[in-house]
Design a protein around this motif. Structure first.
Motif, PDB file in Angstrom:
ATOM      1  N   LYS A  46       0.643  -1.141  -0.095  1.00 31.50           N
ATOM      2  CA  LYS A  46       0.048   0.051   0.034  1.00 31.50           C
ATOM      3  C   LYS A  46       0.747   1.263  -0.097  1.00 31.50           C
ATOM      4  CE  LYS A  46      -3.347   2.697   2.693  1.00 31.50           C
ATOM      5  NZ  LYS A  46      -3.897   2.584   4.142  1.00 31.50           N
ATOM      6  N   LEU A  47       1.730   1.490   0.752  1.00 31.26           N
ATOM      7  CA  LEU A  47       2.645   2.513   0.955  1.00 31.26           C
ATOM      8  C   LEU A  47       3.488   2.468  -0.310  1.00 31.26           C
ATOM      9  CD1 LEU A  47       4.000   5.072   2.371  1.00 31.26           C
ATOM     10  CD2 LEU A  47       5.319   3.228   3.650  1.00 31.26           C
ATOM     11  N   GLY A  48       4.073   1.391  -0.683  1.00 32.92           N
ATOM     12  CA  GLY A  48       4.780   1.443  -1.930  1.00 32.92           C
ATOM     13  C   GLY A  48       4.109   1.745  -3.184  1.00 32.92           C
ATOM     14  N   PHE A  49       2.705   1.548  -3.219  1.00 33.03           N
ATOM     15  CA  PHE A  49       2.057   1.921  -4.229  1.00 33.03           C
ATOM     16  C   PHE A  49       2.128   3.499  -4.064  1.00 33.03           C
ATOM     17  CE2 PHE A  49      -2.232   3.361  -5.977  1.00 33.03           C
ATOM     18  CZ  PHE A  49      -1.917   2.815  -7.336  1.00 33.03           C
ATOM     19  N   ILE A  50       1.347   4.065  -3.094  1.00 38.43           N
ATOM     20  CA  ILE A  50       1.611   5.682  -3.055  1.00 38.43           C
ATOM     21  C   ILE A  50       2.912   5.990  -3.447  1.00 38.43           C
ATOM     22  CG2 ILE A  50       1.047   7.469  -1.339  1.00 38.43           C
ATOM     23  CD1 ILE A  50      -0.651   5.571   0.143  1.00 38.43           C
ATOM     24  N   TRP A  51       3.957   5.716  -2.761  1.00 38.23           N
ATOM     25  CA  TRP A  51       5.181   6.139  -3.185  1.00 38.23           C
ATOM     26  C   TRP A  51       5.594   6.107  -4.610  1.00 38.23           C
ATOM     27  CZ3 TRP A  51       9.343   2.613  -4.388  1.00 38.23           C
ATOM     28  CH2 TRP A  51      10.783   3.399  -4.483  1.00 38.23           C
ATOM     29  N   TYR A  52       5.082   4.776  -5.091  1.00 38.64           N
ATOM     30  CA  TYR A  52       5.349   4.677  -6.666  1.00 38.64           C
ATOM     31  C   TYR A  52       4.799   5.561  -7.583  1.00 38.64           C
ATOM     32  CZ  TYR A  52       5.827   1.901 -10.929  1.00 38.64           C
ATOM     33  OH  TYR A  52       6.188   1.332 -12.287  1.00 38.64           O
ATOM     34  N   LYS A  53       3.245   6.158  -7.214  1.00 38.45           N
ATOM     35  CA  LYS A  53       2.691   6.910  -7.782  1.00 38.45           C
ATOM     36  C   LYS A  53       3.321   8.353  -7.705  1.00 38.45           C
ATOM     37  CE  LYS A  53      -0.476   4.458 -10.079  1.00 38.45           C
ATOM     38  NZ  LYS A  53      -0.156   4.502 -11.093  1.00 38.45           N
ATOM     39  N   PRO A  62      -4.815   7.496  17.914  1.00 33.21           N
ATOM     40  CA  PRO A  62      -6.011   7.808  18.560  1.00 33.21           C
ATOM     41  C   PRO A  62      -6.668   6.563  19.161  1.00 33.21           C
ATOM     42  CG  PRO A  62      -5.888   8.892  16.572  1.00 33.21           C
ATOM     43  CD  PRO A  62      -4.795   8.104  16.546  1.00 33.21           C
ATOM     44  N   ILE A  63      -7.259   6.697  20.230  1.00 26.14           N
ATOM     45  CA  ILE A  63      -8.042   5.284  20.579  1.00 26.14           C
ATOM     46  C   ILE A  63      -9.028   4.852  19.467  1.00 26.14           C
ATOM     47  CG2 ILE A  63      -9.741   4.363  22.368  1.00 26.14           C
ATOM     48  CD1 ILE A  63      -8.295   6.635  24.296  1.00 26.14           C
ATOM     49  N   ASP A  64      -9.792   5.817  18.922  1.00 24.09           N
ATOM     50  CA  ASP A  64     -10.886   5.574  17.965  1.00 24.09           C
ATOM     51  C   ASP A  64      -9.985   4.963  16.552  1.00 24.09           C
ATOM     52  OD1 ASP A  64     -12.789   5.501  16.071  1.00 24.09           O
ATOM     53  OD2 ASP A  64     -12.400   7.704  15.419  1.00 24.09           O
ATOM     54  N   PRO A  65     -10.546   3.850  16.432  1.00 16.87           N
ATOM     55  CA  PRO A  65      -9.885   2.956  15.041  1.00 16.87           C
ATOM     56  C   PRO A  65      -9.910   3.600  13.998  1.00 16.87           C
ATOM     57  CG  PRO A  65     -11.915   1.874  15.844  1.00 16.87           C
ATOM     58  CD  PRO A  65     -11.657   3.073  16.833  1.00 16.87           C
ATOM     59  N   TYR A  66     -11.093   4.390  13.758  1.00  8.32           N
ATOM     60  CA  TYR A  66     -11.141   5.186  12.296  1.00  8.32           C
ATOM     61  C   TYR A  66      -9.921   6.416  12.562  1.00  8.32           C
ATOM     62  CZ  TYR A  66     -15.145   2.577  11.607  1.00  8.32           C
ATOM     63  OH  TYR A  66     -15.968   1.178  11.349  1.00  8.32           O
ATOM     64  N   GLY A  67     -10.006   6.827  13.473  1.00  4.78           N
ATOM     65  CA  GLY A  67      -8.753   7.966  13.774  1.00  4.78           C
ATOM     66  C   GLY A  67      -7.427   7.413  13.520  1.00  4.78           C
ATOM     67  N   LEU A  68      -7.248   6.097  14.014  1.00  3.46           N
ATOM     68  CA  LEU A  68      -5.812   5.372  13.809  1.00  3.46           C
ATOM     69  C   LEU A  68      -5.612   5.324  12.052  1.00  3.46           C
ATOM     70  CD1 LEU A  68      -3.387   4.136  14.727  1.00  3.46           C
ATOM     71  CD2 LEU A  68      -4.823   1.996  15.229  1.00  3.46           C
ATOM     72  N   ILE A  69      -6.486   4.879  11.606  1.00  2.00           N
ATOM     73  CA  ILE A  69      -6.726   4.459  10.066  1.00  2.00           C
ATOM     74  C   ILE A  69      -6.263   5.876   9.510  1.00  2.00           C
ATOM     75  CG2 ILE A  69      -7.861   4.027   8.093  1.00  2.00           C
ATOM     76  CD1 ILE A  69      -9.077   1.926   9.817  1.00  2.00           C
ATOM     77  N   ALA A  70      -6.950   6.877   9.836  1.00  2.00           N
ATOM     78  CA  ALA A  70      -6.740   8.080   8.987  1.00  2.00           C
ATOM     79  C   ALA A  70      -5.227   8.543   9.370  1.00  2.00           C
ATOM     80  CB  ALA A  70      -7.670   9.103   9.447  1.00  2.00           C
ATOM     81  N   ALA A  71      -5.074   8.462  10.641  1.00  2.00           N
ATOM     82  CA  ALA A  71      -3.522   9.105  11.094  1.00  2.00           C
ATOM     83  C   ALA A  71      -2.281   8.247  10.100  1.00  2.00           C
ATOM     84  CB  ALA A  71      -3.276   8.963  12.447  1.00  2.00           C
ATOM     85  N   SER A  72      -2.606   6.892  10.190  1.00  2.00           N
ATOM     86  CA  SER A  72      -1.587   6.126   9.519  1.00  2.00           C
ATOM     87  C   SER A  72      -1.662   6.271   7.999  1.00  2.00           C
ATOM     88  CB  SER A  72      -2.042   4.530   9.671  1.00  2.00           C
ATOM     89  OG  SER A  72      -1.259   3.784   8.905  1.00  2.00           O
ATOM     90  N   ASN A  73      -2.746   6.442   7.445  1.00  2.00           N
ATOM     91  CA  ASN A  73      -2.934   6.890   5.935  1.00  2.00           C
ATOM     92  C   ASN A  73      -1.970   8.224   5.716  1.00  2.00           C
ATOM     93  OD1 ASN A  73      -4.434   4.630   5.203  1.00  2.00           O
ATOM     94  ND2 ASN A  73      -6.493   5.489   5.378  1.00  2.00           N
ATOM     95  N   ASN A  74      -2.488   9.338   6.668  1.00  2.00           N
ATOM     96  CA  ASN A  74      -1.786  10.630   6.436  1.00  2.00           C
ATOM     97  C   ASN A  74      -0.116  10.395   6.610  1.00  2.00           C
ATOM     98  OD1 ASN A  74      -1.734  13.543   6.231  1.00  2.00           O
ATOM     99  ND2 ASN A  74      -1.070  13.247   8.326  1.00  2.00           N
ATOM    100  N   GLU A 105       1.565   7.747   5.839  1.00  2.00           N
ATOM    101  CA  GLU A 105       1.934   7.133   4.693  1.00  2.00           C
ATOM    102  C   GLU A 105       1.992   7.929   3.371  1.00  2.00           C
ATOM    103  OE1 GLU A 105      -0.653   3.832   4.199  1.00  2.00           O
ATOM    104  OE2 GLU A 105       0.237   2.590   5.633  1.00  2.00           O
ATOM    105  N   GLN A 106       1.085   9.032   3.107  1.00  2.00           N
ATOM    106  CA  GLN A 106       1.187   9.930   2.219  1.00  2.00           C
ATOM    107  C   GLN A 106       2.288  10.972   2.250  1.00  2.00           C
ATOM    108  OE1 GLN A 106      -2.644  11.622   1.976  1.00  2.00           O
ATOM    109  NE2 GLN A 106      -3.595   9.889   0.965  1.00  2.00           N
ATOM    110  N   VAL A 107       2.649  11.090   3.688  1.00  2.00           N
ATOM    111  CA  VAL A 107       3.890  12.313   3.832  1.00  2.00           C
ATOM    112  C   VAL A 107       5.042  11.589   3.476  1.00  2.00           C
ATOM    113  CG1 VAL A 107       4.880  13.387   5.531  1.00  2.00           C
ATOM    114  CG2 VAL A 107       2.695  13.554   5.375  1.00  2.00           C
TER     115      VAL A 107
END
Length: 125
Positions: free
Chosen positions: A10-17, A87-99, A101-103
């Motif tokens: 997943k991260l590799g794909f973002i990076w490759y793009k 964050p404790i919230d699982p959706y918050g964790l996903i959002a923070a992780s995605n951000n 990865e993009q950075v």
């Protein structure tokens, strides 16, 4: 320049793009061979032993080769890291992780593009 990437996740794909944006998709005279390594590690634990911060690390070995002769023109590595709060919230964790990865994808792509540009600038002098 033609890109050939190994171990795309997943991260590799973002990076490759990000690399495609920087290099374009027009085939050139050389081939860039990429071997990314992605790790995520938790640190900073709460009282109930749950990670509160994470590091996402991306390191990439690269080889620049002549497309016709397969001669090695340049090789090296680039690395980047991004830390994010969990964050404790699982959706918050996903959002923070995605951000994160993009950075890191943009950062490592920029570092690699800089090294490639430096090679071609030196080669053309």
């Amino acid at each position: 320049m033609k890109l050939r990437a190994l171990e795309i996740k997943k991260l590799g794909f973002i990076w490759y793009k990000e690399l495609e944006i920087g290099l374009g998709q027009t085939p050139g005279k050389d081939i860039l061979i990429l071997t990314p390594r992605i790790t995520v590690s938790g640190y900073g634990t709460s009282s109930d032993d749950v990670a509160t911060r994470y590091d996402t690390n991306l390191s990439v070995l690269y080889e620049l080769r002549d497309k016709n002769t397969d001669k090695l023109l340049s090789k090296g590595s680039v690395k980047g890291s991004s830390t994010f709060g969990a964050p404790i919230d699982p959706y918050g964790l996903i959002a923070a992780s995605n951000n994160a990865e993009q950075v890191i994808a943009k950062d490592v792509a920029d570092r690699l593009l800089f090294k490639i540009a430096a090679y071609y600038a030196k080669d053309n002098k």
